[in-house]
Scaffold this motif. Structure first.
Motif, mmCIF file in Angstrom:
data_model
loop_
_atom_site.group_PDB
_atom_site.id
_atom_site.type_symbol
_atom_site.label_atom_id
_atom_site.label_comp_id
_atom_site.label_asym_id
_atom_site.label_seq_id
_atom_site.Cartn_x
_atom_site.Cartn_y
_atom_site.Cartn_z
ATOM 1 N N ARG A 223 -14.774 0.751 -2.421
ATOM 2 C CA ARG A 223 -14.145 1.264 -3.626
ATOM 3 C C ARG A 223 -13.813 0.177 -4.650
ATOM 4 O O ARG A 223 -13.610 0.475 -5.839
ATOM 5 C CB ARG A 223 -12.850 1.935 -3.158
ATOM 6 C CG ARG A 223 -12.222 2.907 -4.087
ATOM 7 C CD ARG A 223 -10.864 3.283 -3.490
ATOM 8 N NE ARG A 223 -10.085 4.011 -4.444
ATOM 9 C CZ ARG A 223 -10.064 5.339 -4.481
ATOM 10 N NH1 ARG A 223 -10.733 6.028 -3.596
ATOM 11 N NH2 ARG A 223 -9.360 5.952 -5.397
ATOM 12 N N LEU A 224 -13.735 -1.058 -4.176
ATOM 13 C CA LEU A 224 -13.243 -2.149 -5.023
ATOM 14 C C LEU A 224 -13.867 -2.221 -6.429
ATOM 15 O O LEU A 224 -13.140 -2.279 -7.424
ATOM 16 C CB LEU A 224 -13.413 -3.493 -4.298
ATOM 17 C CG LEU A 224 -12.972 -4.709 -5.115
ATOM 18 C CD1 LEU A 224 -11.450 -4.806 -5.153
ATOM 19 C CD2 LEU A 224 -13.555 -5.989 -4.548
ATOM 20 N N PRO A 225 -15.205 -2.195 -6.546
ATOM 21 C CA PRO A 225 -15.785 -2.315 -7.896
ATOM 22 C C PRO A 225 -15.321 -1.189 -8.819
ATOM 23 O O PRO A 225 -15.079 -1.414 -10.009
ATOM 24 C CB PRO A 225 -17.296 -2.218 -7.652
ATOM 25 C CG PRO A 225 -17.490 -2.559 -6.225
ATOM 26 C CD PRO A 225 -16.251 -2.131 -5.513
ATOM 27 N N LEU A 226 -15.146 0.011 -8.252
ATOM 28 C CA LEU A 226 -14.710 1.148 -9.070
ATOM 29 C C LEU A 226 -13.281 0.922 -9.552
ATOM 30 O O LEU A 226 -12.943 1.220 -10.701
ATOM 31 C CB LEU A 226 -14.787 2.448 -8.261
ATOM 32 C CG LEU A 226 -16.177 2.819 -7.746
ATOM 33 C CD1 LEU A 226 -16.107 4.091 -6.911
ATOM 34 C CD2 LEU A 226 -17.141 3.004 -8.907
ATOM 35 N N ASP B 64 -12.696 10.805 -8.626
ATOM 36 C CA ASP B 64 -14.098 10.491 -8.849
ATOM 37 C C ASP B 64 -14.520 9.347 -7.925
ATOM 38 O O ASP B 64 -15.573 9.393 -7.276
ATOM 39 C CB ASP B 64 -14.287 10.092 -10.326
ATOM 40 C CG ASP B 64 -15.752 9.950 -10.694
ATOM 41 O OD1 ASP B 64 -16.592 10.543 -9.978
ATOM 42 O OD2 ASP B 64 -16.052 9.263 -11.684
ATOM 43 N N ALA B 65 -13.646 8.347 -7.827
ATOM 44 C CA ALA B 65 -13.930 7.190 -6.977
ATOM 45 C C ALA B 65 -14.070 7.611 -5.519
ATOM 46 O O ALA B 65 -14.995 7.194 -4.829
ATOM 47 C CB ALA B 65 -12.836 6.141 -7.139
ATOM 48 N N ARG C 254 -15.749 -8.025 -13.746
ATOM 49 C CA ARG C 254 -14.854 -8.244 -14.884
ATOM 50 C C ARG C 254 -13.390 -7.988 -14.528
ATOM 51 O O ARG C 254 -12.649 -7.362 -15.289
ATOM 52 C CB ARG C 254 -15.221 -7.319 -16.062
ATOM 53 C CG ARG C 254 -16.695 -7.271 -16.401
ATOM 54 C CD ARG C 254 -17.056 -8.287 -17.465
ATOM 55 N NE ARG C 254 -18.327 -7.999 -18.094
ATOM 56 C CZ ARG C 254 -19.494 -8.475 -17.655
ATOM 57 N NH1 ARG C 254 -19.536 -9.236 -16.569
ATOM 58 N NH2 ARG C 254 -20.604 -8.189 -18.297
ATOM 59 N N ALA C 255 -12.975 -8.485 -13.342
ATOM 60 C CA ALA C 255 -11.581 -8.320 -12.946
ATOM 61 C C ALA C 255 -10.690 -9.150 -13.861
ATOM 62 O O ALA C 255 -11.060 -10.240 -14.286
ATOM 63 C CB ALA C 255 -11.391 -8.776 -11.504
ATOM 64 N N GLN D 105 -13.059 -1.561 -12.243
ATOM 65 C CA GLN D 105 -13.579 -1.045 -13.505
ATOM 66 C C GLN D 105 -12.770 0.142 -14.022
ATOM 67 O O GLN D 105 -13.114 0.727 -15.047
ATOM 68 C CB GLN D 105 -15.050 -0.648 -13.337
ATOM 69 C CG GLN D 105 -15.945 -1.860 -13.088
ATOM 70 C CD GLN D 105 -17.346 -1.482 -12.663
ATOM 71 O OE1 GLN D 105 -17.728 -0.322 -12.694
ATOM 72 N NE2 GLN D 105 -18.118 -2.481 -12.246
ATOM 73 N N GLY D 106 -11.719 0.519 -13.266
ATOM 74 C CA GLY D 106 -10.833 1.567 -13.737
ATOM 75 C C GLY D 106 -11.405 2.980 -13.669
ATOM 76 O O GLY D 106 -11.063 3.830 -14.480
#
Lengths: 258, 276
Positions: B112-115, B124-125, A155-156, B118-119
């Motif tokens: 790390r990209l998906p984290l 934590d990341a 969901r970018a 998703q903000g």
């Protein structure tokens, strides 16, 4: 391997300059046809106050034009990738701009634009613009489809996709465009100065070549030519270094082959 | 983990977490990529979609992931359509055919990209990236660039990226297809360990009969022209499955069964085409 890439061209240069010197001396070629390398160097030093100033002016035009071409080219490329519609409508005109010889439109631009520096910058920008547009457009479109899906699945936002995916993907293409364009900016500047001729501000290297031609001052002509060539090589080397620095992650910058 | 000798467990009381209800795919040019498929997958299963090219196995996987819309029918994840997966409290991740890493980003950055998208907050990341890299045995390569890694290691990074969001469901599209057999076997084994350890549900696409038998609790056999499901074969063997399982009689039996099933379907196709 790395040493070879420097040593070999230098050897070629030494041989050629030696040959040039030898031939000029052996056949006693008059200096108003072909001056010897020593004479050219001597003129370069003697006339430096004149030639150095001209070099500065030509480089100024080149850098301004290059800068304008990069800013404009990138902006246009971003516009093109925003919609196929815009690209379909305007890309043919970008090509038109590219294929029209600058010598043919430079006189018009020089008449229309009052400020001589501005008119030269415009001419050179037109010459340098196209590779930036086409390369950046291609780059912004050449995104790995898998990564695109990954971004979509997470969901970018449009902004995240642009800054984290599209722009980094486009960089190798963009820098390829920069290399071509930097050389073209110099060529554009020199050609525009030629067209403007003695009627222009009359201080660029092209002007010096024209003047030297009228006065049969062939050594100075050679010296000016040498400066243009050196400026071009320097510009290219600068772009190579810049892209090496910016693309340290990219395969093309790993080995010595390009 | 070693004491987890559970057999292919089919929870009887839970509603299936994935329900594929007569989902089909027809491309605008009229090609039937996939005839209506009905399939229910329970929590904790390792289901393999096995079939030749053109059987629609990747298409089905992408439809489950929401990357391709179904032309007809429905696909529900925890009783919700895929767009609403966040509301179920579950996460899904997708592992592609190739490692699909960003070459400009280091290993840690890729994981790390998906984290980041998703903000998830930064500290934590960091922790989750480290945990995820440890799971695939790549902690030492935190700061390497993808190009510095072998194909197998790049695939591990891709899996670490898939695990970093703590998904309950992982979809894998022929993830080890481009690797040599030895590397592939090793990764298969590691994947099974992760599946048990993290109690994942995996849907795995492959065209390798042996990979399907080794990994799965259930194999869904598919055929091409038109793409369709022809059989579901439970692989009723205990876990963990070591390398010795690959050379066991049971393994050979399952492989033979699957091979015959695939052959029958392709022969039937040839006969049908010959009749035209």
């Amino acid at each position: 391997m790395k040493a070879q890439r420097i040593v070999l061209p230098v050897v070629v240069a030494i041989v050629l300059i030696g040959l040039w010197h030898g031939l000029v001396k052996a056949f006693e070629i008059p200096v108003y046809l072909v001056p010897s390398p020593g004479k050219v160097l001597e003129t370069l030093i003697k006339d430096w106050s004149l030639l150095g100033g001209s070099l500065y002016n030509t480089l100024k035009i080149t850098f301004f034009a290059f800068f304008c071409a990069v800013v404009l080219g990138v902006a246009i490329a971003f516009l093109f990738v925003q919609s196929k519609f815009i690209e379909a409508a305007f890309f043919p005109y970008a090509v038109l701009l590219q294929v029209t010889p600058i010598v043919a439109i430079a006189p018009l631009i020089i008449i229309w634009v009052k400020n001589p520096t501005a008119s030269l910058v415009i001419c050179a920008t037109l010459v340098a613009l196209f590779p930036i547009i086409s390369n950046t457009t291609l780059g912004l479109r050449s995104v790995n489809p898998g990564l695109q899906q990954l971004f979509k699945m997470n969901r970018a936002t449009r902004w995240q996709t642009l800054t984290r995916l599209r722009i980094p993907s486009a960089l190798p293409y963009f820098f390829g465009g920069l290399r071509i364009s930097s050389g073209l900016a110099l060529i554009g500047a020199v050609v525009a100065e030629f067209v403007a001729g003695t009627g222009g501000t009359g201080v660029g290297l092209a002007y010096q070549i024209l003047q030297s031609g009228y006065q049969l001052n062939i050594p100075r002509m050679f010296a000016a030519l040498l400066l243009i060539t050196l400026a071009g090589v320097l510009l290219f080397a600068l772009m190579v270094a810049l892209s090496k620095w910016a693309l340290s992650w990219h395969e093309s910058e790993l080995s010595n082959d390009h | 983990m070693a004491d987890d000798h559970r057999r292919y467990a089919q929870p009887k009381l839970l509603a299936p977490m994935i329900e594929i209800l007569s989902a089909s795919k027809t491309y605008p040019n009229g090609t039937h990529a996939l005839q209506p498929v009905d399939l229910k997958i329970q929590e904790g299963e390792f289901v393999t979609l096995l079939g030749p090219s053109g059987c629609g196995k990747s298409t089905l996987l992408k439809m489950i992931a929401g990357l391709l819309p179904a032309t007809d029918g429905r696909i529900l994840l925890w009783s919700k359509p895929v767009e609403a997966i966040e509301s179920t409290g579950h996460r899904m991740s997708f592992v592609f055919q190739e490692a699909t890493l960003m070459p400009w980003s280091r290993v840690a950055g890729n994981v790390r990209l998906p984290l980041e998208l998703q903000g998830v907050d930064s500290s934590d990341a960091d922790q989750r990236v480290n945990d995820s890299l440890a799971l695939v045995g790549l902690s030492k390569f935190h700061d390497a660039y993808p190009r510095e890694l072998s194909g197998g290691m790049q695939m591990r990074v891709s899996i670490a990226r898939g695990l970093v969001t703590n998904p309950t469901l992982i979809l894998m599209d022929e993830p080890f297809g481009a690797l040599d057999e030895i590397t592939r076997n090793k990764l298969d084994q590691d994947l099974l360990e992760l599946w048990q350890q993290k109690k994942l549900t995996v849907i795995f696409v492959t065209h390798s009969i042996y990979e399907a038998v080794y990994l799965s609790t259930r194999v869904v056999v598919m055929a091409a022209r038109p793409g369709r499901v022809i059989e579901e074969v439970p692989i009723d063997e205990p876990f963990p499955r070591g390398p010795e399982f690959r050379v066991s009689t049971q393994f050979a039996g399952y492989a033979k069964h699957l091979q015959e099933s695939l052959l029958r379907a392709s022969n039937a196709n040839e006969l049908a085409e010959g009749a035209l």
